[in-house]
Design a protein around this motif. Structure first.
Motif, mmCIF file in Angstrom:
data_model
loop_
_atom_site.group_PDB
_atom_site.id
_atom_site.type_symbol
_atom_site.label_atom_id
_atom_site.label_comp_id
_atom_site.label_asym_id
_atom_site.label_seq_id
_atom_site.Cartn_x
_atom_site.Cartn_y
_atom_site.Cartn_z
ATOM 1 N N VAL A 33 15.444 12.499 -26.616
ATOM 2 C CA VAL A 33 14.169 12.590 -25.895
ATOM 3 C C VAL A 33 13.646 11.201 -25.575
ATOM 4 O O VAL A 33 13.141 10.941 -24.474
ATOM 5 C CB VAL A 33 13.135 13.392 -26.717
ATOM 6 C CG1 VAL A 33 11.786 13.420 -26.004
ATOM 7 C CG2 VAL A 33 13.635 14.803 -26.965
ATOM 8 N N ALA A 34 13.775 10.276 -26.534
ATOM 9 C CA ALA A 34 13.319 8.905 -26.303
ATOM 10 C C ALA A 34 14.113 8.246 -25.174
ATOM 11 O O ALA A 34 13.574 7.477 -24.377
ATOM 12 C CB ALA A 34 13.442 8.082 -27.584
ATOM 13 N N GLY A 35 15.412 8.567 -25.106
ATOM 14 C CA GLY A 35 16.224 8.035 -24.012
ATOM 15 C C GLY A 35 15.749 8.536 -22.664
ATOM 16 O O GLY A 35 15.701 7.780 -21.682
ATOM 17 N N ALA A 36 15.384 9.818 -22.612
ATOM 18 C CA ALA A 36 14.841 10.367 -21.372
ATOM 19 C C ALA A 36 13.515 9.684 -21.026
ATOM 20 O O ALA A 36 13.230 9.388 -19.861
ATOM 21 C CB ALA A 36 14.632 11.876 -21.521
ATOM 22 N N GLN A 37 12.703 9.397 -22.044
ATOM 23 C CA GLN A 37 11.417 8.728 -21.817
ATOM 24 C C GLN A 37 11.626 7.341 -21.216
ATOM 25 O O GLN A 37 10.892 6.918 -20.319
ATOM 26 C CB GLN A 37 10.650 8.638 -23.140
ATOM 27 C CG GLN A 37 9.216 8.181 -22.985
ATOM 28 C CD GLN A 37 9.017 6.734 -23.394
ATOM 29 O OE1 GLN A 37 9.940 6.081 -23.858
ATOM 30 N NE2 GLN A 37 7.817 6.240 -23.192
ATOM 31 N N CYS A 38 12.644 6.631 -21.680
ATOM 32 C CA CYS A 38 12.947 5.292 -21.137
ATOM 33 C C CYS A 38 13.302 5.372 -19.652
ATOM 34 O O CYS A 38 12.917 4.508 -18.863
ATOM 35 C CB CYS A 38 14.094 4.654 -21.916
ATOM 36 S SG CYS A 38 13.668 4.181 -23.602
ATOM 37 N N GLN A 39 14.038 6.419 -19.279
ATOM 38 C CA GLN A 39 14.409 6.571 -17.871
ATOM 39 C C GLN A 39 13.198 6.915 -17.019
ATOM 40 O O GLN A 39 13.071 6.455 -15.880
ATOM 41 C CB GLN A 39 15.476 7.656 -17.728
ATOM 42 C CG GLN A 39 16.807 7.283 -18.379
ATOM 43 C CD GLN A 39 17.865 8.331 -18.147
ATOM 44 O OE1 GLN A 39 17.993 8.872 -17.061
ATOM 45 N NE2 GLN A 39 18.632 8.634 -19.177
ATOM 46 N N VAL A 40 12.282 7.714 -17.570
ATOM 47 C CA VAL A 40 11.074 8.072 -16.823
ATOM 48 C C VAL A 40 10.212 6.836 -16.590
ATOM 49 O O VAL A 40 9.663 6.638 -15.502
ATOM 50 C CB VAL A 40 10.285 9.167 -17.577
ATOM 51 C CG1 VAL A 40 8.901 9.357 -16.964
ATOM 52 C CG2 VAL A 40 11.058 10.479 -17.560
ATOM 53 N N VAL A 41 10.088 5.992 -17.610
ATOM 54 C CA VAL A 41 9.262 4.785 -17.491
ATOM 55 C C VAL A 41 9.723 3.917 -16.326
ATOM 56 O O VAL A 41 8.917 3.313 -15.610
ATOM 57 C CB VAL A 41 9.286 3.990 -18.810
ATOM 58 C CG1 VAL A 41 8.661 2.601 -18.625
ATOM 59 C CG2 VAL A 41 8.543 4.739 -19.894
ATOM 60 N N GLU A 42 11.044 3.873 -16.119
ATOM 61 C CA GLU A 42 11.590 3.029 -15.052
ATOM 62 C C GLU A 42 11.201 3.517 -13.659
ATOM 63 O O GLU A 42 11.374 2.794 -12.678
ATOM 64 C CB GLU A 42 13.116 2.980 -15.167
ATOM 65 C CG GLU A 42 13.599 2.263 -16.423
ATOM 66 C CD GLU A 42 15.112 2.316 -16.573
ATOM 67 O OE1 GLU A 42 15.758 2.955 -15.709
ATOM 68 O OE2 GLU A 42 15.636 1.750 -17.537
ATOM 69 N N LEU A 43 10.675 4.735 -13.555
ATOM 70 C CA LEU A 43 10.262 5.267 -12.254
ATOM 71 C C LEU A 43 8.893 4.747 -11.821
ATOM 72 O O LEU A 43 8.478 4.962 -10.685
ATOM 73 C CB LEU A 43 10.240 6.795 -12.297
ATOM 74 C CG LEU A 43 11.589 7.478 -12.533
ATOM 75 C CD1 LEU A 43 11.405 8.980 -12.692
ATOM 76 C CD2 LEU A 43 12.541 7.173 -11.387
ATOM 77 N N GLY A 44 8.176 4.079 -12.729
ATOM 78 C CA GLY A 44 6.877 3.521 -12.372
ATOM 79 C C GLY A 44 7.000 2.506 -11.252
ATOM 80 O O GLY A 44 7.885 1.652 -11.265
ATOM 81 N N GLY A 45 6.128 2.605 -10.274
ATOM 82 C CA GLY A 45 6.151 1.690 -9.143
ATOM 83 C C GLY A 45 7.247 1.964 -8.137
ATOM 84 O O GLY A 45 7.488 1.150 -7.240
ATOM 85 N N MET A 46 7.937 3.106 -8.275
ATOM 86 C CA MET A 46 9.061 3.422 -7.397
ATOM 87 C C MET A 46 8.685 4.429 -6.303
ATOM 88 O O MET A 46 9.552 4.952 -5.626
ATOM 89 C CB MET A 46 10.220 4.000 -8.228
ATOM 90 C CG MET A 46 10.733 3.057 -9.290
ATOM 91 S SD MET A 46 11.607 1.649 -8.596
ATOM 92 C CE MET A 46 13.074 2.431 -8.004
#
Length: 200
Positions: A33-46
Protein backbone atom coordinates in the motif's frame (compact mmCIF):
# COMPACT_ATOMS: atom_id res chain seq x y z
CA UNK A 1 -7.01 -14.70 1.72
CA UNK A 2 -5.54 -17.60 -0.24
CA UNK A 3 -2.21 -15.80 -0.71
CA UNK A 4 -1.96 -15.01 3.02
CA UNK A 5 -2.78 -18.61 3.92
CA UNK A 6 -0.10 -19.90 1.55
CA UNK A 7 2.52 -17.55 3.01
CA UNK A 8 1.63 -18.63 6.57
CA UNK A 9 1.84 -22.28 5.54
CA UNK A 10 5.25 -21.84 3.91
CA UNK A 11 6.62 -19.87 6.86
CA UNK A 12 5.28 -22.47 9.32
CA UNK A 13 6.99 -25.21 7.32
CA UNK A 14 10.27 -23.30 7.76
CA UNK A 15 9.78 -23.08 11.51
CA UNK A 16 8.90 -19.37 11.62
CA UNK A 17 6.84 -18.54 14.77
CA UNK A 18 3.25 -17.42 14.20
CA UNK A 19 3.86 -13.95 15.66
CA UNK A 20 6.83 -13.39 13.38
CA UNK A 21 4.80 -14.63 10.41
CA UNK A 22 2.16 -12.05 11.35
CA UNK A 23 4.75 -9.28 11.28
CA UNK A 24 6.20 -10.40 7.94
CA UNK A 25 2.83 -10.64 6.21
CA UNK A 26 1.64 -7.35 7.68
CA UNK A 27 4.87 -5.66 6.57
CA UNK A 28 4.39 -6.96 3.03
CA UNK A 29 0.78 -5.80 2.89
CA UNK A 30 1.53 -2.39 4.39
CA UNK A 31 4.55 -2.05 2.11
CA UNK A 32 2.45 -2.75 -0.96
CA UNK A 33 0.00 0.00 0.00
CA UNK A 34 2.86 2.37 0.83
CA UNK A 35 4.37 1.65 -2.59
CA UNK A 36 1.10 2.59 -4.23
CA UNK A 37 1.04 5.79 -2.13
CA UNK A 38 4.51 6.73 -3.43
CA UNK A 39 3.28 6.38 -7.01
CA UNK A 40 0.22 8.52 -6.30
CA UNK A 41 2.36 11.28 -4.78
CA UNK A 42 4.33 11.52 -8.02
CA UNK A 43 1.12 12.53 -9.83
CA UNK A 44 1.09 15.89 -8.03
CA UNK A 45 1.53 18.76 -10.46
CA UNK A 46 0.95 16.46 -13.44
CA UNK A 47 -2.46 17.83 -14.45
CA UNK A 48 -2.73 18.66 -18.19
CA UNK A 49 -1.91 22.36 -18.52
CA UNK A 50 -4.53 22.76 -21.23
CA UNK A 51 -7.32 22.09 -18.71
CA UNK A 52 -6.67 25.35 -16.78
CA UNK A 53 -5.74 26.29 -13.22
CA UNK A 54 -9.07 25.29 -11.65
CA UNK A 55 -8.71 21.74 -13.00
CA UNK A 56 -5.07 21.72 -11.85
CA UNK A 57 -6.02 22.70 -8.30
CA UNK A 58 -8.67 19.96 -8.19
CA UNK A 59 -6.17 17.47 -9.54
CA UNK A 60 -3.58 18.26 -6.86
CA UNK A 61 -6.21 18.21 -4.11
CA UNK A 62 -7.31 14.76 -5.30
CA UNK A 63 -3.73 13.49 -5.33
CA UNK A 64 -3.28 14.72 -1.76
CA UNK A 65 -6.53 13.12 -0.59
CA UNK A 66 -5.76 9.74 -2.16
CA UNK A 67 -2.18 9.84 -0.90
CA UNK A 68 -3.29 10.53 2.66
CA UNK A 69 -5.91 7.77 2.46
CA UNK A 70 -3.33 5.24 1.28
CA UNK A 71 -0.91 6.26 4.01
CA UNK A 72 -3.68 5.73 6.57
CA UNK A 73 -4.46 2.29 5.14
CA UNK A 74 -0.79 1.28 5.33
CA UNK A 75 -0.61 2.43 8.97
CA UNK A 76 -3.77 0.50 9.88
CA UNK A 77 -2.56 -2.67 8.16
CA UNK A 78 0.63 -2.55 10.19
CA UNK A 79 -1.08 -1.73 13.50
CA UNK A 80 -3.54 -4.63 13.04
CA UNK A 81 -0.78 -7.19 12.52
CA UNK A 82 -1.12 -8.98 15.86
CA UNK A 83 -3.00 -12.28 15.99
CA UNK A 84 -3.72 -12.74 12.31
CA UNK A 85 -2.11 -16.16 12.16
CA UNK A 86 -4.23 -17.40 15.05
CA UNK A 87 -7.04 -18.11 12.58
CA UNK A 88 -4.81 -19.63 9.90
CA UNK A 89 -5.89 -23.18 10.76
CA UNK A 90 -9.58 -22.22 10.69
CA UNK A 91 -8.96 -20.40 7.42
CA UNK A 92 -7.35 -23.50 5.93
CA UNK A 93 -10.35 -25.61 6.94
CA UNK A 94 -12.73 -23.03 5.45
CA UNK A 95 -10.83 -22.87 2.14
CA UNK A 96 -10.73 -26.67 1.91
CA UNK A 97 -14.46 -26.91 2.67
CA UNK A 98 -15.32 -24.33 0.02
CA UNK A 99 -13.13 -26.14 -2.51
CA UNK A 100 -14.79 -29.47 -1.73
CA UNK A 101 -18.28 -28.01 -2.16
CA UNK A 102 -17.28 -26.39 -5.46
CA UNK A 103 -15.91 -29.70 -6.77
CA UNK A 104 -19.12 -31.50 -5.76
CA UNK A 105 -21.20 -28.83 -7.51
CA UNK A 106 -19.12 -29.23 -10.67
CA UNK A 107 -19.59 -33.01 -10.63
CA UNK A 108 -23.38 -32.59 -10.33
CA UNK A 109 -23.42 -29.97 -13.08
CA UNK A 110 -21.35 -32.15 -15.43
CA UNK A 111 -23.64 -35.12 -14.81
CA UNK A 112 -26.71 -33.00 -15.57
CA UNK A 113 -25.20 -31.64 -18.79
CA UNK A 114 -24.09 -35.10 -19.91
CA UNK A 115 -27.40 -36.82 -19.13
CA UNK A 116 -29.94 -34.10 -19.97
CA UNK A 117 -28.41 -31.50 -22.29
CA UNK A 118 -26.04 -33.41 -24.56
CA UNK A 119 -28.61 -36.02 -25.73
CA UNK A 120 -30.95 -33.21 -26.87
CA UNK A 121 -28.41 -31.64 -29.22
CA UNK A 122 -28.13 -32.72 -32.84
CA UNK A 123 -24.83 -33.93 -34.33
CA UNK A 124 -22.75 -31.37 -36.24
CA UNK A 125 -24.52 -28.36 -34.74
CA UNK A 126 -23.15 -25.33 -32.92
CA UNK A 127 -25.28 -26.20 -29.89
CA UNK A 128 -23.68 -29.64 -29.62
CA UNK A 129 -20.20 -28.17 -30.07
CA UNK A 130 -20.80 -25.73 -27.21
CA UNK A 131 -21.93 -28.54 -24.92
CA UNK A 132 -18.86 -30.60 -25.83
CA UNK A 133 -16.64 -27.58 -25.18
CA UNK A 134 -18.24 -27.12 -21.75
CA UNK A 135 -17.53 -30.79 -21.00
CA UNK A 136 -13.95 -30.43 -22.27
CA UNK A 137 -14.57 -32.95 -25.06
CA UNK A 138 -14.32 -30.77 -28.16
CA UNK A 139 -10.65 -31.54 -28.75
CA UNK A 140 -11.44 -33.84 -31.66
CA UNK A 141 -13.45 -31.24 -33.56
CA UNK A 142 -12.30 -29.05 -36.43
CA UNK A 143 -11.24 -25.52 -35.42
CA UNK A 144 -11.79 -23.83 -38.79
CA UNK A 145 -13.94 -20.72 -38.56
CA UNK A 146 -15.48 -18.02 -40.69
CA UNK A 147 -17.79 -15.01 -40.28
CA UNK A 148 -21.44 -14.85 -41.21
CA UNK A 149 -22.98 -11.94 -43.12
CA UNK A 150 -23.93 -10.51 -39.70
CA UNK A 151 -20.31 -10.62 -38.55
CA UNK A 152 -20.80 -13.53 -36.14
CA UNK A 153 -17.96 -16.03 -35.83
CA UNK A 154 -18.96 -19.53 -36.94
CA UNK A 155 -16.84 -22.53 -35.93
CA UNK A 156 -16.92 -25.82 -37.84
CA UNK A 157 -18.74 -28.63 -36.04
CA UNK A 158 -17.25 -31.57 -37.96
CA UNK A 159 -14.39 -33.81 -36.86
CA UNK A 160 -10.83 -32.53 -37.16
CA UNK A 161 -9.11 -33.51 -40.40
CA UNK A 162 -12.32 -33.81 -42.39
CA UNK A 163 -11.54 -30.97 -44.83
CA UNK A 164 -11.09 -31.87 -48.50
CA UNK A 165 -11.30 -28.84 -50.83
CA UNK A 166 -11.84 -31.12 -53.84
CA UNK A 167 -14.91 -32.76 -52.28
CA UNK A 168 -17.38 -30.00 -53.09
CA UNK A 169 -20.75 -30.12 -51.34
CA UNK A 170 -24.01 -30.64 -53.22
CA UNK A 171 -25.61 -27.49 -51.82
CA UNK A 172 -29.17 -28.58 -52.61
CA UNK A 173 -29.43 -31.06 -49.76
CA UNK A 174 -26.99 -29.27 -47.47
CA UNK A 175 -24.46 -32.06 -47.11
CA UNK A 176 -21.00 -30.65 -46.42
CA UNK A 177 -19.00 -32.89 -48.73
CA UNK A 178 -15.43 -32.27 -47.60
CA UNK A 179 -16.00 -28.62 -46.67
CA UNK A 180 -16.60 -27.07 -43.26
CA UNK A 181 -20.10 -27.03 -41.76
CA UNK A 182 -21.90 -25.46 -38.83
CA UNK A 183 -25.68 -25.65 -38.72
CA UNK A 184 -26.83 -24.28 -42.13
CA UNK A 185 -23.44 -22.74 -43.04
CA UNK A 186 -21.04 -24.51 -45.40
CA UNK A 187 -17.69 -22.98 -46.42
CA UNK A 188 -14.19 -23.69 -47.63
CA UNK A 189 -10.84 -22.17 -46.59
CA UNK A 190 -10.52 -19.75 -49.51
CA UNK A 191 -12.71 -16.91 -48.21
CA UNK A 192 -11.06 -13.79 -46.83
CA UNK A 193 -12.85 -14.20 -43.48
CA UNK A 194 -11.96 -17.87 -43.14
CA UNK A 195 -9.43 -19.25 -40.70
CA UNK A 196 -8.55 -22.81 -41.76
CA UNK A 197 -8.07 -25.63 -39.30
CA UNK A 198 -4.40 -25.87 -40.22
CA UNK A 199 -3.77 -22.28 -39.09
CA UNK A 200 -5.00 -22.78 -35.53
Amino acid sequence: MNARLKVFTLLEAQGVPASEADDLVAALEAGAVAGAQCQVVELGGMAPASRGPLFSDGWDDSVTAVSEALAGIADREWSRRGGRSAGAAELAVHVADVGQRERADLVRLERFVRENVLPRTHPHTTARRRVLEALGEAGGLCTARTRSADGDVIVCTLDAGHYDPDDKPPFKDGKPGGWHKADASIWNDLGAACIPHAAI
